[in-house]
Design a protein around this motif. Structure first.
Motif, PDB file in Angstrom:
ATOM      1  N   ASP A  66       0.805  -1.213   0.000  1.00 19.54           N
ATOM      2  CA  ASP A  66       0.000   0.000   0.000  1.00 19.54           C
ATOM      3  C   ASP A  66       0.845   1.273   0.000  1.00 19.54           C
ATOM      4  O   ASP A  66       0.311   2.364   0.105  1.00 19.54           O
ATOM      5  CB  ASP A  66      -0.965   0.018   1.179  1.00 19.54           C
ATOM      6  N   LEU A  67       2.147   1.134  -0.110  1.00 16.99           N
ATOM      7  CA  LEU A  67       3.029   2.301  -0.146  1.00 16.99           C
ATOM      8  C   LEU A  67       3.946   2.200  -1.349  1.00 16.99           C
ATOM      9  O   LEU A  67       4.618   1.187  -1.545  1.00 16.99           O
ATOM     10  CB  LEU A  67       3.867   2.389   1.137  1.00 16.99           C
ATOM     11  N   GLY A  68       3.936   3.244  -2.166  1.00 15.13           N
ATOM     12  CA  GLY A  68       4.788   3.283  -3.338  1.00 15.13           C
ATOM     13  C   GLY A  68       5.364   4.678  -3.507  1.00 15.13           C
ATOM     14  O   GLY A  68       5.185   5.555  -2.666  1.00 15.13           O
ATOM     15  N   ARG A  69       6.056   4.892  -4.632  1.00 12.98           N
ATOM     16  CA  ARG A  69       6.665   6.175  -4.914  1.00 12.98           C
ATOM     17  C   ARG A  69       6.278   6.597  -6.332  1.00 12.98           C
ATOM     18  O   ARG A  69       6.353   5.812  -7.265  1.00 12.98           O
ATOM     19  CB  ARG A  69       8.185   6.074  -4.785  1.00 12.98           C
ATOM     20  N   LEU A  70       5.870   7.854  -6.436  1.00 14.44           N
ATOM     21  CA  LEU A  70       5.491   8.435  -7.713  1.00 14.44           C
ATOM     22  C   LEU A  70       6.640   9.304  -8.192  1.00 14.44           C
ATOM     23  O   LEU A  70       7.089  10.198  -7.472  1.00 14.44           O
ATOM     24  CB  LEU A  70       4.217   9.274  -7.544  1.00 14.44           C
ATOM     25  N   ALA A  71       7.102   9.057  -9.407  1.00 11.53           N
ATOM     26  CA  ALA A  71       8.165   9.863 -10.011  1.00 11.53           C
ATOM     27  C   ALA A  71       7.556  10.666 -11.152  1.00 11.53           C
ATOM     28  O   ALA A  71       6.851  10.127 -11.997  1.00 11.53           O
ATOM     29  CB  ALA A  71       9.282   8.967 -10.528  1.00 11.53           C
ATOM     30  N   LEU A  72       7.846  11.980 -11.136  1.00 12.97           N
ATOM     31  CA  LEU A  72       7.347  12.852 -12.196  1.00 12.97           C
ATOM     32  C   LEU A  72       8.337  13.984 -12.431  1.00 12.97           C
ATOM     33  O   LEU A  72       9.274  14.171 -11.666  1.00 12.97           O
ATOM     34  CB  LEU A  72       5.950  13.378 -11.864  1.00 12.97           C
ATOM     35  N   ASP A  73       8.113  14.706 -13.518  1.00 17.62           N
ATOM     36  CA  ASP A  73       8.987  15.839 -13.840  1.00 17.62           C
ATOM     37  C   ASP A  73       8.722  16.980 -12.876  1.00 17.62           C
ATOM     38  O   ASP A  73       7.581  17.410 -12.708  1.00 17.62           O
ATOM     39  CB  ASP A  73       8.742  16.331 -15.273  1.00 17.62           C
ATOM     40  N   GLY A  74       9.796  17.475 -12.272  1.00 18.79           N
ATOM     41  CA  GLY A  74       9.680  18.611 -11.366  1.00 18.79           C
ATOM     42  C   GLY A  74       9.653  19.916 -12.135  1.00 18.79           C
ATOM     43  O   GLY A  74       9.881  19.954 -13.349  1.00 18.79           O
ATOM     44  N   PRO A  75       9.401  21.025 -11.449  1.00 20.77           N
ATOM     45  CA  PRO A  75       9.323  22.324 -12.121  1.00 20.77           C
ATOM     46  C   PRO A  75      10.644  22.751 -12.750  1.00 20.77           C
ATOM     47  O   PRO A  75      10.663  23.539 -13.686  1.00 20.77           O
ATOM     48  CB  PRO A  75       8.905  23.288 -11.012  1.00 20.77           C
ATOM     49  N   ASP A  76      11.758  22.202 -12.250  1.00 19.38           N
ATOM     50  CA  ASP A  76      13.073  22.542 -12.801  1.00 19.38           C
ATOM     51  C   ASP A  76      13.513  21.569 -13.892  1.00 19.38           C
ATOM     52  O   ASP A  76      14.643  21.617 -14.354  1.00 19.38           O
ATOM     53  CB  ASP A  76      14.117  22.587 -11.684  1.00 19.38           C
ATOM     54  N   GLY A  77      12.606  20.648 -14.301  1.00 17.02           N
ATOM     55  CA  GLY A  77      12.937  19.670 -15.334  1.00 17.02           C
ATOM     56  C   GLY A  77      13.646  18.443 -14.802  1.00 17.02           C
ATOM     57  O   GLY A  77      13.920  17.519 -15.546  1.00 17.02           O
ATOM     58  N   LYS A  78      13.940  18.423 -13.513  1.00 14.20           N
ATOM     59  CA  LYS A  78      14.576  17.267 -12.888  1.00 14.20           C
ATOM     60  C   LYS A  78      13.499  16.420 -12.213  1.00 14.20           C
ATOM     61  O   LYS A  78      12.452  16.935 -11.830  1.00 14.20           O
ATOM     62  CB  LYS A  78      15.614  17.721 -11.872  1.00 14.20           C
ATOM     63  N   PRO A  79      13.740  15.124 -12.071  1.00 12.32           N
ATOM     64  CA  PRO A  79      12.711  14.253 -11.488  1.00 12.32           C
ATOM     65  C   PRO A  79      12.403  14.596 -10.031  1.00 12.32           C
ATOM     66  O   PRO A  79      13.295  14.962  -9.273  1.00 12.32           O
ATOM     67  CB  PRO A  79      13.325  12.851 -11.567  1.00 12.32           C
ATOM     68  N   ASP A  80      11.129  14.480  -9.679  1.00  7.79           N
ATOM     69  CA  ASP A  80      10.673  14.577  -8.293  1.00  7.79           C
ATOM     70  C   ASP A  80      10.119  13.206  -7.911  1.00  7.79           C
ATOM     71  O   ASP A  80       9.576  12.487  -8.757  1.00  7.79           O
ATOM     72  CB  ASP A  80       9.563  15.621  -8.143  1.00  7.79           C
ATOM     73  N   LEU A  81      10.220  12.883  -6.647  1.00  5.77           N
ATOM     74  CA  LEU A  81       9.771  11.584  -6.156  1.00  5.77           C
ATOM     75  C   LEU A  81       8.929  11.798  -4.906  1.00  5.77           C
ATOM     76  O   LEU A  81       9.348  12.509  -3.995  1.00  5.77           O
ATOM     77  CB  LEU A  81      11.003  10.718  -5.837  1.00  5.77           C
ATOM     78  N   PHE A  82       7.746  11.179  -4.870  1.00 11.20           N
ATOM     79  CA  PHE A  82       6.819  11.359  -3.760  1.00 11.20           C
ATOM     80  C   PHE A  82       6.333  10.011  -3.253  1.00 11.20           C
ATOM     81  O   PHE A  82       5.876   9.184  -4.053  1.00 11.20           O
ATOM     82  CB  PHE A  82       5.586  12.166  -4.214  1.00 11.20           C
ATOM     83  N   PRO A  83       6.377   9.789  -1.945  1.00 17.01           N
ATOM     84  CA  PRO A  83       5.756   8.570  -1.415  1.00 17.01           C
ATOM     85  C   PRO A  83       4.235   8.752  -1.428  1.00 17.01           C
ATOM     86  O   PRO A  83       3.728   9.837  -1.148  1.00 17.01           O
ATOM     87  CB  PRO A  83       6.298   8.497   0.015  1.00 17.01           C
TER      88      PRO A  83
END
Length: 172
Positions: free
Chosen positions: A28-45
């Motif tokens: 039930d816990l994962g990590r979402l990776a997406l493009d950050g505002p600076d063009g570098k990846p962001d990662l969120f639990p």
């Protein structure tokens, strides 16, 4: 490649899609990776649920929703351990947002974070892959401990807390 590399590769299993989904449903816990505002990846639990081949999680306005609005192509990763084996699943998906605050379908999508999360995000997968491998640390720890070894107390050592120094000046 030497013999040790061959043996290590034997302990790695590429998972079929059905097994990837089965493992995702158990976690039930994962990590979402997406493009950050600076063009570098962001990662969120994120806390998530799997329903009918989609991944759902709740979120509030902020960096995740802004990132999804900028670029809905995301990656999602979850991993786990069953005592002997580690596993990791990666899903490439397109994220869509749904407003289902009081909808019955969204009531099972809970977040461990105490703040309100009025938006449900649905990940529509385009690819899923996973691997499972024997945890080498478990194998090494079993091999390294002799049968007649004394138990070891592994409790953490207490770190004393010292109060801040007192001053003679009155506080405001």
């Amino acid at each position: 490649m030497n013999r040790d590399d061959d043996l290590a590769r034997e302990d790695i299993e590429d998972l079929m899609a059905a097994e990837c989904w089965r493992l995702l449903e158990r976690s039930d816990l994962g990590r979402l990776a997406l493009d950050g505002p600076d063009g570098k990846p962001d990662l969120f639990p994120v806390n998530y649920v799997v329903r009918s081949g989609h991944i759902y999680f709740r979120t509030a306005p902020g960096a995740k929703l802004a990132g999804i609005a900028r670029s809905p192509d995301v990656a999602f990763e979850a991993d786990g351990w069953d005592g002997s084996f580690r596993w990791s699943i990666v899903v490439k998906a397109v994220a869509t947002t749904l407003r289902l605050v009081d909808d019955d379908r969204s009531s099972s999508i809970a977040s461990a974070h105490p703040s309100g999360k009025p938006t449900v995000v649905r990940l529509i997968p385009s690819a899923i892959s996973g691997r499972r491998f024997r945890d080498a640390r478990v194998i090494q720890s079993v091999e390294a401990v002799p049968e007649h070894a004394e138990p070891v107390d592994r409790k953490p050592i207490h770190i004393p807390h010292f109060a801040p120094p007192q001053t003679d000046e009155p506080s405001a």
